[in-house]
Design an enzyme around this catalytic site. Structure first.
Site, PDB file in Angstrom:
ATOM      1  N   ASP A  33       0.571  -0.806   0.241  1.00 32.67           N
ATOM      2  CA  ASP A  33      -0.037  -0.134   0.405  1.00 32.67           C
ATOM      3  C   ASP A  33       0.596   1.016   0.099  1.00 32.67           C
ATOM      4  O   ASP A  33       1.928   1.107   1.028  1.00 32.67           O
ATOM      5  CB  ASP A  33      -0.832  -0.116   1.519  1.00 32.67           C
ATOM      6  CG  ASP A  33      -2.564   1.123   0.927  1.00 32.67           C
ATOM      7  OD1 ASP A  33      -3.194   0.549   0.752  1.00 32.67           O
ATOM      8  OD2 ASP A  33      -1.835   2.385   1.683  1.00 32.67           O
ATOM      9  N   ILE A  34       0.277   2.044  -0.967  1.00 31.95           N
ATOM     10  CA  ILE A  34       1.093   3.562  -0.705  1.00 31.95           C
ATOM     11  C   ILE A  34       1.405   4.307   0.452  1.00 31.95           C
ATOM     12  O   ILE A  34       1.875   4.986   0.913  1.00 31.95           O
ATOM     13  CB  ILE A  34       0.705   4.278  -2.099  1.00 31.95           C
ATOM     14  CG1 ILE A  34       2.042   4.444  -3.043  1.00 31.95           C
ATOM     15  CG2 ILE A  34      -0.357   5.141  -1.558  1.00 31.95           C
ATOM     16  CD1 ILE A  34       1.708   5.853  -3.792  1.00 31.95           C
ATOM     17  N   ASN A  91     -12.742  -3.046   1.763  1.00 34.59           N
ATOM     18  CA  ASN A  91     -13.979  -2.029   2.237  1.00 34.59           C
ATOM     19  C   ASN A  91     -14.744  -1.979   0.869  1.00 34.59           C
ATOM     20  O   ASN A  91     -14.083  -2.292  -0.400  1.00 34.59           O
ATOM     21  CB  ASN A  91     -13.336  -0.229   2.612  1.00 34.59           C
ATOM     22  CG  ASN A  91     -12.212  -0.292   3.571  1.00 34.59           C
ATOM     23  OD1 ASN A  91     -13.209  -1.089   5.138  1.00 34.59           O
ATOM     24  ND2 ASN A  91     -11.008  -0.023   3.182  1.00 34.59           N
ATOM     25  N   GLU A  99     -12.061   3.826  -1.632  1.00 34.40           N
ATOM     26  CA  GLU A  99     -12.221   4.505  -2.225  1.00 34.40           C
ATOM     27  C   GLU A  99     -11.278   4.000  -3.122  1.00 34.40           C
ATOM     28  O   GLU A  99     -11.388   5.636  -4.658  1.00 34.40           O
ATOM     29  CB  GLU A  99     -10.299   5.050  -1.904  1.00 34.40           C
ATOM     30  CG  GLU A  99     -10.352   6.128  -0.525  1.00 34.40           C
ATOM     31  CD  GLU A  99      -9.317   6.518   0.474  1.00 34.40           C
ATOM     32  OE1 GLU A  99      -8.803   6.099  -0.185  1.00 34.40           O
ATOM     33  OE2 GLU A  99      -9.843   6.342   1.526  1.00 34.40           O
ATOM     34  N   VAL A 100     -11.055   2.827  -3.743  1.00 30.34           N
ATOM     35  CA  VAL A 100     -11.183   2.497  -5.295  1.00 30.34           C
ATOM     36  C   VAL A 100     -11.547   1.512  -5.511  1.00 30.34           C
ATOM     37  O   VAL A 100     -11.586   0.829  -4.806  1.00 30.34           O
ATOM     38  CB  VAL A 100      -9.283   2.094  -5.423  1.00 30.34           C
ATOM     39  CG1 VAL A 100      -9.090   1.076  -6.335  1.00 30.34           C
ATOM     40  CG2 VAL A 100      -8.134   3.282  -4.637  1.00 30.34           C
ATOM     41  N   HIS A 104     -10.006  -5.234  -3.445  1.00 31.97           N
ATOM     42  CA  HIS A 104      -8.756  -5.434  -3.343  1.00 31.97           C
ATOM     43  C   HIS A 104      -8.874  -6.240  -1.950  1.00 31.97           C
ATOM     44  O   HIS A 104      -9.972  -5.683  -0.740  1.00 31.97           O
ATOM     45  CB  HIS A 104      -8.310  -4.269  -2.895  1.00 31.97           C
ATOM     46  CG  HIS A 104      -8.271  -2.887  -2.516  1.00 31.97           C
ATOM     47  ND1 HIS A 104      -9.141  -2.306  -3.737  1.00 31.97           N
ATOM     48  CD2 HIS A 104      -8.343  -2.216  -1.692  1.00 31.97           C
ATOM     49  CE1 HIS A 104     -10.105  -0.988  -2.557  1.00 31.97           C
ATOM     50  NE2 HIS A 104      -8.897  -0.819  -1.311  1.00 31.97           N
ATOM     51  N   HIS A 106      -7.213  -5.903   1.858  1.00 33.41           N
ATOM     52  CA  HIS A 106      -5.890  -5.211   2.670  1.00 33.41           C
ATOM     53  C   HIS A 106      -4.922  -6.425   3.469  1.00 33.41           C
ATOM     54  O   HIS A 106      -6.223  -7.071   4.628  1.00 33.41           O
ATOM     55  CB  HIS A 106      -6.072  -4.218   3.649  1.00 33.41           C
ATOM     56  CG  HIS A 106      -6.193  -2.854   2.766  1.00 33.41           C
ATOM     57  ND1 HIS A 106      -5.971  -1.711   2.383  1.00 33.41           N
ATOM     58  CD2 HIS A 106      -7.995  -2.418   2.285  1.00 33.41           C
ATOM     59  CE1 HIS A 106      -7.212  -1.132   2.115  1.00 33.41           C
ATOM     60  NE2 HIS A 106      -7.679  -1.213   2.176  1.00 33.41           N
TER      61      HIS A 106
HETATM   62  P1  AMP Z   1      -9.739   1.050   0.243  1.00 30.72           P
HETATM   63  O1  AMP Z   1     -10.353   2.647   0.763  1.00 30.72           O
HETATM   64  O2  AMP Z   1      -9.842   0.464   1.280  1.00 30.72           O
HETATM   65  O3  AMP Z   1     -10.508   1.326  -1.258  1.00 30.72           O
HETATM   66  O4  AMP Z   1      -8.657   1.431   0.259  1.00 30.72           O
HETATM   67  C1  AMP Z   1      -7.569   2.033  -1.095  1.00 30.72           C
HETATM   68  C2  AMP Z   1      -5.903   1.921  -0.770  1.00 30.72           C
HETATM   69  O5  AMP Z   1      -5.681   2.161  -1.455  1.00 30.72           O
HETATM   70  C3  AMP Z   1      -5.125   2.777   0.323  1.00 30.72           C
HETATM   71  O6  AMP Z   1      -5.184   2.398   1.323  1.00 30.72           O
HETATM   72  C4  AMP Z   1      -4.821   4.117  -0.856  1.00 30.72           C
HETATM   73  O7  AMP Z   1      -3.834   3.881   0.547  1.00 30.72           O
HETATM   74  C5  AMP Z   1      -4.180   2.701  -1.414  1.00 30.72           C
HETATM   75  N1  AMP Z   1      -3.106   3.521  -2.427  1.00 30.72           N
HETATM   76  C6  AMP Z   1      -4.244   3.730  -3.277  1.00 30.72           C
HETATM   77  N2  AMP Z   1      -3.557   3.995  -5.113  1.00 30.72           N
HETATM   78  C7  AMP Z   1      -2.766   3.470  -4.558  1.00 30.72           C
HETATM   79  C8  AMP Z   1      -1.061   3.225  -5.221  1.00 30.72           C
HETATM   80  N3  AMP Z   1      -1.323   3.870  -6.371  1.00 30.72           N
HETATM   81  N4  AMP Z   1      -0.452   2.756  -4.861  1.00 30.72           N
HETATM   82  C9  AMP Z   1      -0.319   1.317  -4.033  1.00 30.72           C
HETATM   83  N5  AMP Z   1      -1.642   1.635  -2.573  1.00 30.72           N
HETATM   84  C10 AMP Z   1      -2.544   2.667  -3.271  1.00 30.72           C
END
Ligand code: AMP
Length: 119
Positions: A33-34, A91, A99-100, A104, A106
């Site tokens: 994770d970034i 999530n 968010e994405v 995924h 975690h």
């Molecule tokens: P979620 O809120 O469950 O959708 O988590 C999205 C996760 O993606 C967050 O923990 C971010 O820090 C992570 N994230 C967003 N962009 C990147 C990226 N380019 N590379 C790695 N992790 C990312």
């Protein structure tokens, strides 16, 4: 929700943007994770176009489901997380704080992860 082909994990899968890769096979990709929330904070994603876990359970084939879960387990093994334990979290949607919009899981570990959820 329709799958957004321009989400950031889709771009990582297409190698349009880099990631700190841990593991990849025909079905899954795992990377750091970034913005890590714990000493170890890794994301495992399926290569198929699924917005979230709910979408995945409805549309994925049995092979995709099996390979994704095996991939998560394989990555936790690579990181040695099973020795002291870890947390898997996914999530889903707005209330889940996603968010994405690409499924995924975690993986958090390397230290005590703490309370399960915020109150
Ligand atoms: P979620 O809120 O469950 O959708 O988590 C999205 C996760 O993606 C967050 O923990 C971010 O820090 C992570 N994230 C967003 N962009 C990147 C990226 N380019 N590379 C790695 N992790 C990312």
């Amino acid at each position: 929700m329709n799958y957004d082909k321009n989400n950031i994990f889709a771009k990582i899968l297409r190698k349009e943007i880099p990631c700190k890769k841990i593991y990849e096979n025909d079905h899954v990709l795992a990377f750091h994770d970034i913005n890590p929330q714990k000493k170890i904070h890794v994301l495992v994603i399926p290569k198929g176009e699924f917005t979230d876990f709910d979408d995945f359970t409805k549309r994925a084939t049995e092979i995709e489901m099996k390979e994704f879960l095996k991939g998560v387990s394989h990555v936790s093994g690579l990181l040695g997380l099973e020795k002291k334990g870890y947390r898997v979290l996914s999530n889903i949607g707005q209330d889940g704080g996603q968010e994405v919009p690409h499924l995924h899981f975690h993986l958090f570990g390397g230290e005590r992860v703490g309370k399960m959820v915020e109150k």
